[in-house]
Design a protein around this motif. Structure first.
Motif, short mmCIF file in Angstrom:
data_model
loop_
_atom_site.label_atom_id
_atom_site.label_comp_id
_atom_site.label_asym_id
_atom_site.label_seq_id
_atom_site.Cartn_x
_atom_site.Cartn_y
_atom_site.Cartn_z
N ILE A 1 0.81 -1.21 0.00
CA ILE A 1 0.00 0.00 0.00
C ILE A 1 0.85 1.27 0.00
CG2 ILE A 1 -0.24 0.11 2.51
CD1 ILE A 1 -3.22 0.93 1.94
N ASP A 2 2.00 1.27 0.67
CA ASP A 2 2.84 2.48 0.67
C ASP A 2 3.38 2.77 -0.73
OD1 ASP A 2 2.37 2.85 3.30
OD2 ASP A 2 4.40 2.45 4.00
N LEU A 3 3.82 1.75 -1.43
CA LEU A 3 4.29 1.93 -2.80
C LEU A 3 3.14 2.40 -3.69
CD1 LEU A 3 6.44 1.61 -5.03
CD2 LEU A 3 5.72 -0.79 -5.24
N PHE A 4 1.97 1.82 -3.50
CA PHE A 4 0.81 2.20 -4.30
C PHE A 4 0.43 3.66 -4.05
CE2 PHE A 4 -3.75 2.48 -5.16
CZ PHE A 4 -3.83 1.89 -6.41
N ASN A 5 0.52 4.11 -2.81
CA ASN A 5 0.22 5.50 -2.50
C ASN A 5 1.15 6.45 -3.25
OD1 ASN A 5 -2.03 5.82 -0.76
ND2 ASN A 5 -0.88 4.93 0.93
N ILE A 6 2.43 6.10 -3.29
CA ILE A 6 3.40 6.94 -3.99
C ILE A 6 3.10 6.94 -5.49
CG2 ILE A 6 5.84 7.18 -4.59
CD1 ILE A 6 6.48 6.01 -1.82
N GLN A 7 2.86 5.77 -6.05
CA GLN A 7 2.57 5.69 -7.48
C GLN A 7 1.28 6.43 -7.82
OE1 GLN A 7 2.66 1.38 -7.52
NE2 GLN A 7 4.54 1.36 -8.72
N SER A 8 0.27 6.30 -6.96
CA SER A 8 -1.00 6.96 -7.21
C SER A 8 -0.85 8.47 -7.16
CB SER A 8 -2.03 6.49 -6.17
OG SER A 8 -3.27 7.11 -6.36
N GLY B 1 -18.01 12.63 10.11
CA GLY B 1 -18.38 14.04 10.12
C GLY B 1 -17.32 14.98 9.61
N LYS B 2 -16.17 14.46 9.19
CA LYS B 2 -15.08 15.31 8.70
C LYS B 2 -14.70 14.91 7.29
CE LYS B 2 -13.13 16.01 13.34
NZ LYS B 2 -11.93 15.88 14.20
N SER B 3 -14.26 15.90 6.53
CA SER B 3 -13.82 15.64 5.16
C SER B 3 -12.36 15.18 5.16
CB SER B 3 -13.97 16.91 4.31
OG SER B 3 -13.53 16.68 2.99
N GLN B 4 -12.07 14.13 4.41
CA GLN B 4 -10.71 13.61 4.33
C GLN B 4 -10.50 12.99 2.94
OE1 GLN B 4 -10.46 10.47 7.32
NE2 GLN B 4 -11.07 8.93 5.82
N PRO B 5 -9.24 12.89 2.50
CA PRO B 5 -8.98 12.27 1.19
C PRO B 5 -9.36 10.78 1.21
CG PRO B 5 -7.08 13.54 1.94
CD PRO B 5 -8.01 13.45 3.10
N VAL B 6 -9.87 10.30 0.10
CA VAL B 6 -10.18 8.88 -0.04
C VAL B 6 -8.88 8.10 -0.07
CG1 VAL B 6 -11.20 7.12 -1.52
CG2 VAL B 6 -12.33 9.33 -1.24
N GLU B 7 -8.75 7.13 0.81
CA GLU B 7 -7.55 6.30 0.87
C GLU B 7 -7.72 5.07 -0.02
OE1 GLU B 7 -6.88 5.35 4.92
OE2 GLU B 7 -6.37 7.41 5.52
N PRO B 8 -6.61 4.52 -0.54
CA PRO B 8 -6.72 3.28 -1.32
C PRO B 8 -7.31 2.16 -0.46
CG PRO B 8 -4.55 4.27 -1.59
CD PRO B 8 -5.23 5.02 -0.48
N LEU C 1 -7.38 -0.47 -4.92
CA LEU C 1 -8.02 0.48 -5.84
C LEU C 1 -8.01 1.89 -5.27
CD1 LEU C 1 -11.06 -0.21 -8.04
CD2 LEU C 1 -11.13 1.84 -6.63
N HIS C 2 -7.85 2.87 -6.17
CA HIS C 2 -7.86 4.28 -5.78
C HIS C 2 -8.54 5.09 -6.88
CE1 HIS C 2 -5.40 7.57 -3.49
NE2 HIS C 2 -6.62 7.44 -3.05
N PRO C 3 -9.61 5.84 -6.56
CA PRO C 3 -10.30 6.64 -7.58
C PRO C 3 -9.68 8.03 -7.73
CG PRO C 3 -11.55 6.67 -5.54
CD PRO C 3 -10.35 5.81 -5.29
#
Length: 405
Positions: free
Chosen positions: A198-205, A235-242, A260-262
């Motif tokens: 997941i860490d590699l995917f986050n960087i690639q995404s 109740g709080k806005s946050q980025p969608v995580e993979p 998956l990440h949109p």
């Protein structure tokens, strides 16, 4: 062997096989005790060993206690992160180790009844790769070159080379010739559990937000930038995580486990595409980017959240739960591709303001032109795909496109 002596929260050292029984778990009015019989641990069968470790651990009771026996052993560095970092500090490690169940007795010599193993992804990195943009990272080169397996009972650690083409891991394997194992040596029962890191995917995404543009002029003008969409969580806005899901990709014959990440365009809330990291079989390690036609409106996570929160019937029900010392909590919104369409799923929890323990009360599903709120996912899906067979009370609402942001 279900007992975990090495994990993410095992930050203290322990002594086993002492005169004091080890509490295993409560059973009714009694307690069940266990004695550690694993292979790990340093024997404390001499005064000098006890003296050395008393000094190292700053625990002088080790010299004075009468609870030790000749079989007493010391288990320390039981936190798996600290353990692998002490063994191989030249690697970076994924922030999300995962626990798997596997029977490796057929693949190893002798009898091994342990079946709980931690798997951690290890990375080789560098900040000196020519003409590479590091972004917000401290490096501009990264490879998922190593898979680390830790026995949760015995503490045994094995490092497997997952990317033999990586020049950095090739160098380390020459420096420590007997340290790394080939991935082919990993038991199949463990290898089937490997997932896209997941860490590699986050960087690639994150890098793909701008580097998906292949036209030099478009890239220079930054005309087609993407962004990570936002969602409402607690109740709080946050980025969608993979997120990991099991789904069947287009042109494939069976379901597979993917990460998956949109994406949404910068300045707009509609969905523009999604990136999938594959984990199964020969497809392991491959990335798939799916882009939606720009002329077609595909709801993004923020638009779906708006549809849910602006619907008068559903919002009224949520408001009723936000009373008398409790509150409704919207969970992570999942965007799930299904053939030529998308299914949006969001759990709804209730928790008390004091001593909060979230309880799942409803599942909200958006599909095509319907919003469904049911007691569980099965009932919601039945309301969509088998409406004539659904007998439980649910809320089915039409999508109001005029309210989209």
């Amino acid at each position: 062997q279900p007992r975990i002596y090495y994990g993410e929260l095992t930050n203290n050292y322990i002594m086993t096989s002492t005169k004091t029984q080890e509490l295993d778990y409560p059973s009714g009015d009694d307690n069940v005790y266990n004695t550690y019989d694993g292979t790990d641990g340093v024997s404390l069968n001499s005064f000098w060993r006890r003296l050395v470790f008393a000094q190292y651990l700053k625990d002088w009771q080790m010299l004075l206690t009468g609870n030790f026996t000749p079989e007493t052993k010391l288990l320390f560095r039981r936190n798996i992160r600290q353990r692998i970092q002490a063994i191989a500090p030249f690697l970076r490690y994924d922030a999300d180790p995962y626990l798997v169940i596997a029977d490796t007795s057929e693949s190893e010599s002798g009898v091994n009844e342990n079946y709980l193993y931690w798997i951690v992804d290890g990375y080789t990195t560098s900040d000196r790769y020519p003409y590479a943009d590091p972004g917000d990272n401290q490096f501009n080169y990264i490879r998922n070159s190593v898979k680390v397996v830790i026995d949760a009972y015995n503490g045994d650690v094995s490092f497997y080379i997952a990317d033999p083409e990586d020049p950095i891991i090739q160098t380390w394997s020459k420096i420590f010739p007997n340290f790394f194992k080939s991935l082919d040596e990993m038991p199949n029962s463990l290898r089937t559990h490997l997932r896209y890191p997941i860490d590699l995917f986050n960087i690639q995404s994150e890098r793909l937000l701008s580097y998906h543009m292949t036209d030099p002029q478009v890239f220079y003008n930054q005309e087609d930038l993407w962004r990570i969409p936002q969602e409402i969580y607690a109740g709080k806005s946050q980025p969608v995580e993979p997120y990991y899901i099991i789904m069947k990709l287009q042109k494939e014959t069976s379901e597979e486990f993917i990460l998956l990440h949109p994406y949404t365009p910068t300045g707009r809330n509609n969905l523009i595409g999604w990136l999938a990291g594959r984990s199964d079989g020969d497809q392991y390690g491959k990335l798939l980017l799916y882009q939606f036609p720009k002329q077609q409106l595909i709801y993004g996570p923020e638009q779906i959240e708006a549809l849910i929160n602006q619907d008068p019937v559903i919002s009224q029900q949520i408001s009723l739960w936000n009373q008398k010392g409790s509150r409704a909590v919207q969970g992570n919104l999942l965007v799930i591709p299904i053939e030529q369409s998308l299914l949006y799923v969001e759990p709804l929890y209730i928790e008390a303001e004091q001593n909060s323990l979230p309880t799942l009360v409803r599942v909200i599903v958006v599909y095509k032109n319907q919003i469904i709120m049911a007691q569980n996912l099965k009932e919601a899906l039945d309301a969509i795909f088998n409406p004539d067979q659904s007998n439980t009370p649910i809320i089915v609402r039409p999508v109001e496109e005029t309210s989209l942001p």
